[in-house]
Design a protein around this motif. Sequence first.
Motif, PDB file in Angstrom:
ATOM      1  N   THR A  26      -6.128  -0.535  -6.380  1.00  0.00           N
ATOM      2  CA  THR A  26      -7.091   0.401  -5.959  1.00  0.00           C
ATOM      3  C   THR A  26      -6.712   1.693  -5.695  1.00  0.00           C
ATOM      4  OG1 THR A  26      -8.542  -1.330  -5.423  1.00  0.00           O
ATOM      5  CG2 THR A  26      -9.233   0.815  -4.520  1.00  0.00           C
ATOM      6  N   ILE A  46      -7.716   9.625  -9.491  1.00  0.00           N
ATOM      7  CA  ILE A  46      -8.689   9.775  -8.951  1.00  0.00           C
ATOM      8  C   ILE A  46      -9.134  11.255  -8.973  1.00  0.00           C
ATOM      9  CG2 ILE A  46      -7.654   9.795  -6.593  1.00  0.00           C
ATOM     10  CD1 ILE A  46     -10.241   8.536  -5.561  1.00  0.00           C
ATOM     11  N   GLY A  73     -13.866  11.921  -6.781  1.00  0.00           N
ATOM     12  CA  GLY A  73     -13.962  10.223  -6.428  1.00  0.00           C
ATOM     13  C   GLY A  73     -13.834   9.178  -7.517  1.00  0.00           C
ATOM     14  N   THR A 129     -12.393   7.175 -10.393  1.00  0.00           N
ATOM     15  CA  THR A 129     -11.256   6.413 -10.823  1.00  0.00           C
ATOM     16  C   THR A 129     -11.262   6.188 -11.919  1.00  0.00           C
ATOM     17  OG1 THR A 129     -12.190   4.190  -9.838  1.00  0.00           O
ATOM     18  CG2 THR A 129     -11.141   5.732  -8.233  1.00  0.00           C
ATOM     19  N   VAL A 170      -3.264  10.429  -0.968  1.00  0.00           N
ATOM     20  CA  VAL A 170      -3.869   9.669  -1.798  1.00  0.00           C
ATOM     21  C   VAL A 170      -3.058   8.385  -1.740  1.00  0.00           C
ATOM     22  CG1 VAL A 170      -2.079  10.235  -3.652  1.00  0.00           C
ATOM     23  CG2 VAL A 170      -4.067   9.135  -4.416  1.00  0.00           C
ATOM     24  N   TYR A 171      -3.886   7.132  -1.902  1.00  0.00           N
ATOM     25  CA  TYR A 171      -3.251   6.051  -1.556  1.00  0.00           C
ATOM     26  C   TYR A 171      -3.288   5.004  -3.020  1.00  0.00           C
ATOM     27  CZ  TYR A 171      -4.454   7.423   3.252  1.00  0.00           C
ATOM     28  OH  TYR A 171      -4.499   8.113   4.275  1.00  0.00           O
ATOM     29  N   GLU A 197      -3.478   0.814  -3.394  1.00  0.00           N
ATOM     30  CA  GLU A 197      -3.751  -0.497  -2.606  1.00  0.00           C
ATOM     31  C   GLU A 197      -3.109  -1.374  -4.062  1.00  0.00           C
ATOM     32  OE1 GLU A 197      -4.185  -1.082   0.636  1.00  0.00           O
ATOM     33  OE2 GLU A 197      -3.765  -3.248   0.204  1.00  0.00           O
ATOM     34  N   ARG A 203       0.821  -1.115  -0.014  1.00  0.00           N
ATOM     35  CA  ARG A 203       0.002   0.007   0.005  1.00  0.00           C
ATOM     36  C   ARG A 203       0.868   1.159   0.024  1.00  0.00           C
ATOM     37  NH1 ARG A 203      -3.892   2.786   4.443  1.00  0.00           N
ATOM     38  NH2 ARG A 203      -5.398   3.495   3.192  1.00  0.00           N
ATOM     39  N   SER A 236      -7.221   5.522  -3.983  1.00  0.00           N
ATOM     40  CA  SER A 236      -8.224   6.207  -3.087  1.00  0.00           C
ATOM     41  C   SER A 236      -7.611   7.464  -2.612  1.00  0.00           C
ATOM     42  CB  SER A 236      -8.683   5.198  -1.797  1.00  0.00           C
ATOM     43  OG  SER A 236      -7.621   4.878  -1.202  1.00  0.00           O
ATOM     44  N   ARG A 237      -8.590   8.283  -1.888  1.00  0.00           N
ATOM     45  CA  ARG A 237      -7.931   9.418  -1.465  1.00  0.00           C
ATOM     46  C   ARG A 237      -8.753   9.881  -0.032  1.00  0.00           C
ATOM     47  NH1 ARG A 237      -8.947  13.901  -5.992  1.00  0.00           N
ATOM     48  NH2 ARG A 237      -8.478  15.415  -4.184  1.00  0.00           N
ATOM     49  N   ASP A 238      -8.047  10.533   0.733  1.00  0.00           N
ATOM     50  CA  ASP A 238      -8.637  11.197   2.044  1.00  0.00           C
ATOM     51  C   ASP A 238      -8.325  12.461   1.904  1.00  0.00           C
ATOM     52  OD1 ASP A 238      -8.929  12.002   4.584  1.00  0.00           O
ATOM     53  OD2 ASP A 238      -8.226  10.497   5.412  1.00  0.00           O
TER      54      ASP A 238
END
Length: 118
Positions: A69, A52, A56, A58, A79-80, A82, A19, A71-73
């Motif tokens: 995958t 992304i 949201g 993608t 941003v991540y 996985e 990750r 994703s973001r916070d």
Amino acid sequence: QVQLVESGGGLVQAGGSLRLSCAASGNIFIGISAMRWWCQAPGKQRELVATITSSGVTNYAASVKGRFTISRDNAKNTVYLEMNSLKPEDTAVYYCNVALREGRGVYWGQGTQVTVSA
């Protein structure tokens, strides 16, 4: 000035997972629109892995679809990525980049090495 700090790379066996994280800081008060992950293998051009948007949505490169995958916070400006079912051909330096809203610039992380052994 905007700083991007990446983490999470490393050495993993084929079939394993990693990750990646990328945290943005600095002059980002205008807000971040799209966030992306790219990869660059030795001797090859940098390639887009995943995107992304601020809402949201993608999008993925065909080679990673179903395995990676993004994703973001937004609260953490992070941003991540996985990465599952990793393959030796995923070996590369992975870079994040972010685009600020209103065309205020695009910024890159320093890169993190991902190595997948057979």
